[in-house]
Design a protein around this motif. Sequence first.
Motif, PDB file in Angstrom:
ATOM      1  N   UNK A 125      -1.501  -3.563   7.723  1.00 56.25           N
ATOM      2  CA  UNK A 125      -1.432  -3.259   6.289  1.00 56.25           C
ATOM      3  C   UNK A 125      -0.208  -3.924   5.666  1.00 56.25           C
ATOM      4  N   UNK A 126       0.926  -3.824   6.359  1.00 57.77           N
ATOM      5  CA  UNK A 126       2.157  -4.436   5.830  1.00 57.77           C
ATOM      6  C   UNK A 126       1.992  -5.953   5.691  1.00 57.77           C
ATOM      7  N   UNK A 127       1.435  -6.595   6.720  1.00 59.17           N
ATOM      8  CA  UNK A 127       1.286  -8.055   6.683  1.00 59.17           C
ATOM      9  C   UNK A 127       0.364  -8.495   5.552  1.00 59.17           C
ATOM     10  N   UNK A 128      -0.697  -7.710   5.327  1.00 58.96           N
ATOM     11  CA  UNK A 128      -1.648  -8.080   4.278  1.00 58.96           C
ATOM     12  C   UNK A 128      -1.055  -7.879   2.888  1.00 58.96           C
ATOM     13  N   UNK A 129      -0.305  -6.803   2.718  1.00 56.90           N
ATOM     14  CA  UNK A 129       0.262  -6.511   1.395  1.00 56.90           C
ATOM     15  C   UNK A 129       1.537  -7.298   1.114  1.00 56.90           C
ATOM     16  N   UNK A 130       2.098  -7.946   2.147  1.00 58.55           N
ATOM     17  CA  UNK A 130       3.289  -8.794   1.966  1.00 58.55           C
ATOM     18  C   UNK A 130       2.987 -10.202   2.484  1.00 58.55           C
ATOM     19  N   UNK A 131       1.837 -10.722   2.062  1.00 60.78           N
ATOM     20  CA  UNK A 131       1.383 -12.020   2.554  1.00 60.78           C
ATOM     21  C   UNK A 131       2.416 -13.116   2.285  1.00 60.78           C
ATOM     22  N   UNK A 132       2.655 -13.924   3.322  1.00 61.18           N
ATOM     23  CA  UNK A 132       3.576 -15.063   3.278  1.00 61.18           C
ATOM     24  C   UNK A 132       5.045 -14.646   3.107  1.00 61.18           C
ATOM     25  N   UNK A 133       5.335 -13.378   3.315  1.00 59.30           N
ATOM     26  CA  UNK A 133       6.730 -12.934   3.305  1.00 59.30           C
ATOM     27  C   UNK A 133       7.342 -13.183   4.681  1.00 59.30           C
ATOM     28  N   UNK A 134       8.645 -12.978   4.789  1.00 54.41           N
ATOM     29  CA  UNK A 134       9.322 -13.145   6.073  1.00 54.41           C
ATOM     30  C   UNK A 134       8.761 -12.186   7.110  1.00 54.41           C
ATOM     31  N   UNK A 140       3.104 -12.309  12.373  1.00 56.36           N
ATOM     32  CA  UNK A 140       2.132 -13.332  12.767  1.00 56.36           C
ATOM     33  C   UNK A 140       2.596 -14.056  14.028  1.00 56.36           C
ATOM     34  N   UNK A 141       3.894 -14.384  14.069  1.00 57.73           N
ATOM     35  CA  UNK A 141       4.455 -15.034  15.258  1.00 57.73           C
ATOM     36  C   UNK A 141       4.347 -14.122  16.476  1.00 57.73           C
ATOM     37  N   UNK A 142       4.718 -12.850  16.301  1.00 55.57           N
ATOM     38  CA  UNK A 142       4.621 -11.886  17.396  1.00 55.57           C
ATOM     39  C   UNK A 142       3.177 -11.751  17.868  1.00 55.57           C
ATOM     40  N   UNK A 143       2.249 -11.737  16.903  1.00 54.70           N
ATOM     41  CA  UNK A 143       0.840 -11.614  17.265  1.00 54.70           C
ATOM     42  C   UNK A 143       0.341 -12.788  18.085  1.00 54.70           C
ATOM     43  N   UNK A 144       0.718 -14.003  17.687  1.00 53.94           N
ATOM     44  CA  UNK A 144       0.292 -15.174  18.450  1.00 53.94           C
ATOM     45  C   UNK A 144       0.907 -15.182  19.856  1.00 53.94           C
ATOM     46  N   UNK A 145       2.167 -14.766  19.956  1.00 54.55           N
ATOM     47  CA  UNK A 145       2.798 -14.679  21.278  1.00 54.55           C
ATOM     48  C   UNK A 145       2.079 -13.656  22.143  1.00 54.55           C
ATOM     49  N   UNK A 146       1.742 -12.500  21.555  1.00 58.47           N
ATOM     50  CA  UNK A 146       1.044 -11.466  22.303  1.00 58.47           C
ATOM     51  C   UNK A 146      -0.323 -11.903  22.781  1.00 58.47           C
ATOM     52  N   UNK A 215      -5.208  -7.314   9.200  1.00 54.83           N
ATOM     53  CA  UNK A 215      -4.647  -8.157   8.144  1.00 54.83           C
ATOM     54  C   UNK A 215      -5.739  -8.960   7.443  1.00 54.83           C
ATOM     55  N   UNK A 216      -6.620  -9.577   8.238  1.00 59.63           N
ATOM     56  CA  UNK A 216      -7.657 -10.433   7.664  1.00 59.63           C
ATOM     57  C   UNK A 216      -8.644  -9.627   6.818  1.00 59.63           C
TER      58      UNK A 216
END
Length: 332
Positions: A125-134, A140-146, A215-216
């Motif tokens: 929810x946070x990632x979707x509501x703060x799209x393209x924020x730090x 997103x980086x943590x997710x790809x690593x995971x 997020x998507x």
Amino acid sequence: MSFSKYLLQRLIYAFLVLIVISFLIFMIVQLPRGDAVDRIVNARQAQGDIITEEDEAALRAQYGLDKPVYVQYFNWAAQFARGNMGHSMLGIPVDKLINERIAATVLLSVISLVVTYALAVPIGIYSATHQYSLGDYFWTFVGFIGLATPNFLLALILLFLFHKFFGLSIGGLFSPGVEEQPWSPAKALDLLNHLWIPIIVIVTAQTAGTIRTMRATLLDELGQQYVVTARAKGLRYRQLLFKYPVRLALNPVVNSIGYILPRLISGQTIVAIVLNLPTLGPLLFSALLAEDLELATSILMIQSILAVIGVILGDIILSAYDPRIRMEKGVT
């Protein structure tokens, strides 16, 4: 369709699926050349014993391997349905071996499932509501690593780090000598001290994937016309967010219980071996290597039952959460 009819329909489907799965499991276990009796005979001959054809025939009759495969299947299925899983090649009742590990398997799976959703939904929810924020870029980086890191590799890294820098062994669910003790507050605390490492290893990839899904789907809902219209009419963003978009975006996330729970139950064998966890995975692995038919088929069947329960649970929660799921044309 009413909820009771929907539930009955899902249970009937589940029963039919389990029948098909039980047949496939039994036949697949039979595929390797040779059987457990051949293995026993070879082992005894390697020790210098003389095994006659009569001895081998007696062993096959003892383990029921002298009958046609379809007869073996029906005998096994009938006994399994009665709760009689037979004896392993070790001479120990199969249900005793499974009972020693089923509690740890279910415990790890349920806790991992709860932790996965407790972390993934708010972060998504946070990632979707703060799209393209730090923060969005960070998660997103943590997710790809995971997603990119194999769980067994993460387990090996943690084992190495804890041993090298803290001198601790994090394998197993209990400290040496504690597992055999009766349950007490001290034993429960020791379990909690050992439980968090396996949980971290198991939930890493699942949490990362669920974050991406949440997020998507939420971004897709936030772009719908009804959200734009509601915002134009002055509806507060937070009130709108949790009343409509988040509820709709949760549908695929809730439905994912149907495949996450089976994956947690059956897909962590290598992790369990690395971390020395007393779950069904390592026991199944050793049973397949030993061609222990009774033990292997029983474990696979129990894992399949738990997997089907996970799918039904996901369907029930989703249908209760969103009644449109169980609607049929012309029926309410």
